[in-house]
Design a protein around this motif. Structure first.
Motif, PDB file in Angstrom:
ATOM      1  N   PHE A  41      -7.010  -0.621 -10.684  1.00 56.00           N
ATOM      2  CA  PHE A  41      -6.254  -1.788 -11.139  1.00 56.00           C
ATOM      3  C   PHE A  41      -4.878  -1.857 -10.485  1.00 56.00           C
ATOM      4  CE2 PHE A  41      -8.953  -1.252 -15.150  1.00 56.00           C
ATOM      5  CZ  PHE A  41      -9.943  -2.078 -14.636  1.00 56.00           C
ATOM      6  N   ALA A  42      -4.278  -0.704 -10.194  1.00 56.25           N
ATOM      7  CA  ALA A  42      -2.989  -0.700  -9.499  1.00 56.25           C
ATOM      8  C   ALA A  42      -3.137  -1.280  -8.096  1.00 56.25           C
ATOM      9  CB  ALA A  42      -2.439   0.719  -9.439  1.00 56.25           C
ATOM     10  N   ARG A  43      -4.219  -0.943  -7.422  1.00 57.52           N
ATOM     11  CA  ARG A  43      -4.460  -1.500  -6.082  1.00 57.52           C
ATOM     12  C   ARG A  43      -4.721  -3.005  -6.163  1.00 57.52           C
ATOM     13  NH1 ARG A  43      -4.848   1.728  -1.877  1.00 57.52           N
ATOM     14  NH2 ARG A  43      -5.964   0.135  -0.690  1.00 57.52           N
ATOM     15  N   LEU A  44      -5.388  -3.438  -7.204  1.00 61.27           N
ATOM     16  CA  LEU A  44      -5.640  -4.864  -7.376  1.00 61.27           C
ATOM     17  C   LEU A  44      -4.331  -5.629  -7.537  1.00 61.27           C
ATOM     18  CD1 LEU A  44      -7.561  -7.254  -7.829  1.00 61.27           C
ATOM     19  CD2 LEU A  44      -7.745  -6.547 -10.235  1.00 61.27           C
ATOM     20  N   MET A  45      -3.416  -5.097  -8.321  1.00 63.12           N
ATOM     21  CA  MET A  45      -2.107  -5.749  -8.476  1.00 63.12           C
ATOM     22  C   MET A  45      -1.336  -5.763  -7.164  1.00 63.12           C
ATOM     23  SD  MET A  45      -0.667  -4.682 -12.256  1.00 63.12           S
ATOM     24  CE  MET A  45      -1.475  -3.103 -12.528  1.00 63.12           C
ATOM     25  N   ALA A  46      -1.400  -4.669  -6.420  1.00 64.12           N
ATOM     26  CA  ALA A  46      -0.716  -4.620  -5.125  1.00 64.12           C
ATOM     27  C   ALA A  46      -1.273  -5.674  -4.176  1.00 64.12           C
ATOM     28  CB  ALA A  46      -0.858  -3.226  -4.514  1.00 64.12           C
ATOM     29  N   GLU A  47      -2.579  -5.855  -4.191  1.00 59.44           N
ATOM     30  CA  GLU A  47      -3.207  -6.854  -3.326  1.00 59.44           C
ATOM     31  C   GLU A  47      -2.810  -8.269  -3.702  1.00 59.44           C
ATOM     32  OE1 GLU A  47      -7.338  -6.151  -3.799  1.00 59.44           O
ATOM     33  OE2 GLU A  47      -7.335  -4.258  -2.667  1.00 59.44           O
ATOM     34  N   GLU A  48      -2.787  -8.559  -4.998  1.00 62.47           N
ATOM     35  CA  GLU A  48      -2.610  -9.944  -5.420  1.00 62.47           C
ATOM     36  C   GLU A  48      -1.158 -10.375  -5.551  1.00 62.47           C
ATOM     37  OE1 GLU A  48      -6.620 -11.406  -7.514  1.00 62.47           O
ATOM     38  OE2 GLU A  48      -5.189 -10.516  -8.918  1.00 62.47           O
ATOM     39  N   MET A  49      -0.262  -9.475  -5.994  1.00 59.88           N
ATOM     40  CA  MET A  49       1.134  -9.915  -6.157  1.00 59.88           C
ATOM     41  C   MET A  49       2.169  -8.916  -5.650  1.00 59.88           C
ATOM     42  SD  MET A  49       2.090  -7.824  -8.837  1.00 59.88           S
ATOM     43  CE  MET A  49       3.691  -8.506  -9.229  1.00 59.88           C
ATOM     44  N   GLY A  50       1.731  -7.854  -4.980  1.00 58.66           N
ATOM     45  CA  GLY A  50       2.666  -6.998  -4.264  1.00 58.66           C
ATOM     46  C   GLY A  50       3.307  -5.875  -5.047  1.00 58.66           C
ATOM     47  N   LYS A  51       2.860  -5.602  -6.260  1.00 51.96           N
ATOM     48  CA  LYS A  51       3.468  -4.525  -7.043  1.00 51.96           C
ATOM     49  C   LYS A  51       3.156  -3.167  -6.418  1.00 51.96           C
ATOM     50  CE  LYS A  51       2.978  -4.906 -11.482  1.00 51.96           C
ATOM     51  NZ  LYS A  51       4.309  -5.324 -11.925  1.00 51.96           N
ATOM     52  N   PRO A  52       4.160  -2.306  -6.222  1.00 54.49           N
ATOM     53  CA  PRO A  52       3.883  -0.955  -5.719  1.00 54.49           C
ATOM     54  C   PRO A  52       2.887  -0.225  -6.620  1.00 54.49           C
ATOM     55  CG  PRO A  52       6.232  -1.420  -5.565  1.00 54.49           C
ATOM     56  CD  PRO A  52       5.609  -2.562  -6.321  1.00 54.49           C
ATOM     57  N   VAL A  53       1.957   0.510  -6.017  1.00 54.76           N
ATOM     58  CA  VAL A  53       0.861   1.096  -6.787  1.00 54.76           C
ATOM     59  C   VAL A  53       1.349   2.080  -7.847  1.00 54.76           C
ATOM     60  CG1 VAL A  53      -0.927   0.740  -5.060  1.00 54.76           C
ATOM     61  CG2 VAL A  53       0.507   2.808  -4.955  1.00 54.76           C
ATOM     62  N   THR A  54       2.441   2.775  -7.590  1.00 51.52           N
ATOM     63  CA  THR A  54       2.962   3.702  -8.595  1.00 51.52           C
ATOM     64  C   THR A  54       3.389   2.948  -9.851  1.00 51.52           C
ATOM     65  OG1 THR A  54       3.705   5.215  -6.867  1.00 51.52           O
ATOM     66  CG2 THR A  54       4.678   5.494  -9.052  1.00 51.52           C
ATOM     67  N   GLN A  55       4.042   1.794  -9.663  1.00 54.79           N
ATOM     68  CA  GLN A  55       4.436   0.972 -10.803  1.00 54.79           C
ATOM     69  C   GLN A  55       3.220   0.335 -11.460  1.00 54.79           C
ATOM     70  OE1 GLN A  55       7.635  -1.781  -9.777  1.00 54.79           O
ATOM     71  NE2 GLN A  55       8.596  -0.253  -8.448  1.00 54.79           N
ATOM     72  N   GLY A  56       2.219  -0.017 -10.659  1.00 56.20           N
ATOM     73  CA  GLY A  56       1.006  -0.601 -11.212  1.00 56.20           C
ATOM     74  C   GLY A  56       0.264   0.366 -12.119  1.00 56.20           C
ATOM     75  N   LYS A  57       0.187   1.621 -11.712  1.00 53.21           N
ATOM     76  CA  LYS A  57      -0.472   2.626 -12.551  1.00 53.21           C
ATOM     77  C   LYS A  57       0.266   2.788 -13.871  1.00 53.21           C
ATOM     78  CE  LYS A  57      -1.881   6.438 -10.586  1.00 53.21           C
ATOM     79  NZ  LYS A  57      -1.905   7.651  -9.726  1.00 53.21           N
ATOM     80  N   ALA A  58       1.592   2.796 -13.826  1.00 54.71           N
ATOM     81  CA  ALA A  58       2.370   2.914 -15.066  1.00 54.71           C
ATOM     82  C   ALA A  58       2.125   1.715 -15.973  1.00 54.71           C
ATOM     83  CB  ALA A  58       3.858   3.031 -14.737  1.00 54.71           C
TER      84      ALA A  58
END
Length: 427
Positions: A41-58
């Protein structure tokens, strides 16, 4: 596949008849799924709106925490109350339309959905158009967790059709997170159709730094609070109001902390500052910076659009620091939705509170001061949340929301689970 609105409407009676224990079990299963698939899910957020994966996992882990919180406490929060020989009960309203933004594409949904489902409401999710994968992932998570697909359904319609959804008699209430301008339209539509609404809108959170504060700690916290999600957060620190006695020292410390945030690949776990979600957002932010400098603000850091080959393809904006910012400048008067920090000097506590409240927004604020002094200084701040010597964050245990142009109603806490219920008196 069935029509999403018809599906959540038809499934409402099923969900409301399910015991609290079964609703809680579904939320716990969803929490387990979130944690086990956080990298995905963190990678999905990074792909769609650019959130760094570390922040996405949190962000994903925080969603799991909210699910478990309401699974554990939701039944007690909605327990009937005896009152002078009568009884007050809390019963679900029905299908709720959730109009959600892209900046925290999982958390914004889950902080509403976990309490709403625990209360027995079904959900029609109209997510932001640039995160369709997140919308489908969330829909599938709840389907797998509850073993039933129609308690939470995503709908993909253009903004022009949203009022039609609000007005549909099957929708009983609406929750919206987004800009103040869009929130006014949702509020108008909800009012026209007599639908309950909760609005979490823009923010221009002030962080007040008083003489006696631990300046090194404050600068570190403030930099993190400004740069989170590339500054694309309603409750990110926006305006730093600093006592004259410590202004220069704090400003230099803040500059040093902000300098450590370098634009980078959101898929790199070491990246702390990713791109903005869209090019138009960067253009608006850069205009606020240049207009404020033209009006007399001092540019201490950043302020230039990156021109390197590796950063050209996405809308990166550097960590930027403006000093000497005053009311009347765009960077003070408007919400800056990106990695731009502003510093404003104040002479005493009265002026600090006046400057903090000199905004149409009222979401959050932070006070940095000597231990034991914070609550007294926080009393006059016209916002929904104040934290002392820490960063403003939403927390499932506490109600969250704003006043003035930051919206109305509350999410999270006990107040959040009671927003979308019929408070029924029995006598």
């Amino acid at each position: 596949m069935s029509d999403p609105l018809a599906a959540v409407s038809d499934s409402f009676e099923m969900l409301r008849s399910i015991a609290f224990g079964e609703r809680a079990l579904g939320l716990r299963r969803v929490a387990d799924l979130l944690e086990s698939r956080q990298d995905e899910f963190a990678r999905l957020m990074a792909e769609e709106m650019g959130k760094p994966v570390t922040q996405g996992k949190a962000e994903v882990v925080k969603c799991a925490t909210a699910c478990r919180h309401y699974a554990e406490h939701g039944e007690a929060m909605l327990a009937p109350r005896s009152l002078d020989g009568g009884m007050v009960t809390y019963q679900p309203l029905g299908p709720v339309l959730a109009i959600m933004p892209w900046n925290f594409p999982f958390w914004q949904v889950f902080r509403f959905a976990a309490p709403a489902l625990m209360a027995g409401n079904t959900i029609l999710l109209r997510h932001a158009s640039n995160v369709p994968g997140c919308a489908r992932a969330i829909e599938s998570l709840f389907a797998e967790g509850y073993g039933f697909a129609d308690f939470v359904r995503a709908v993909f319609v253009p903004s022009g059709e949203v009022e039609g959804l609000i007005g549909d008699p099957r929708i009983r209430a609406v929750t919206f997170t987004g800009s103040t301008e869009a929130g006014r339209k949702v509020a108008a539509a909800a009012g026209k159709h007599l639908k309950k609404s909760v609005l979490e809108l823009g923010g221009s959170d002030p962080y007040l730094i008083f003489d006696g504060a631990d300046l090194k700690s404050a600068a570190k916290v403030c930099a993190e609070a400004r740069m989170v999600n590339a500054g694309q957060s309603c409750i990110a620190a926006k305006r730093f109001l600093v006592a004259s006695a410590v202004h220069d020292e704090f400003t230099e410390l803040l500059k040093q902390e902000l300098s450590a945030f370098k634009p980078g690949d959101p898929f790199d776990p070491a990246t702390r500052l990713g791109p903005l979600a869209r090019e138009d957002l960067r253009g608006e932010l850069h205009g606020q910076v240049t207009d404020s400098v033209a009006a007399g603000a001092e540019l201490l850091l950043g302020g230039e659009i990156p021109d390197s080959a590796e950063l050209r393809e996405k809308p990166y904006h550097p960590a930027t620091l403006l000093a000497g910012v005053r009311p009347g400048m765009r960077a003070f008067d408007e919400e800056t939705f990106g990695p731009v920090a502003t510093v404003t000097r104040f002479k005493d506590e009265e002026e600090a509170i006046e400057l903090a409240n000199a905004t149409p927004f009222g979401l959050g604020a932070a006070v940095f001061c000597r231990p034991g002094e914070g609550r007294e200084k926080a009393w006059g701040l016209d916002v929904g949340t104040v934290v002392i010597n820490a960063q403003v964050v939403s927390d499932p245990r506490f109600p969250f929301g704003g006043v003035k142009d930051s919206g109305w109603g509350r999410e999270l806490g006990e107040e959040g689970i009671r927003e979308f219920v019929n408070v029924k008196t029995l006598r």
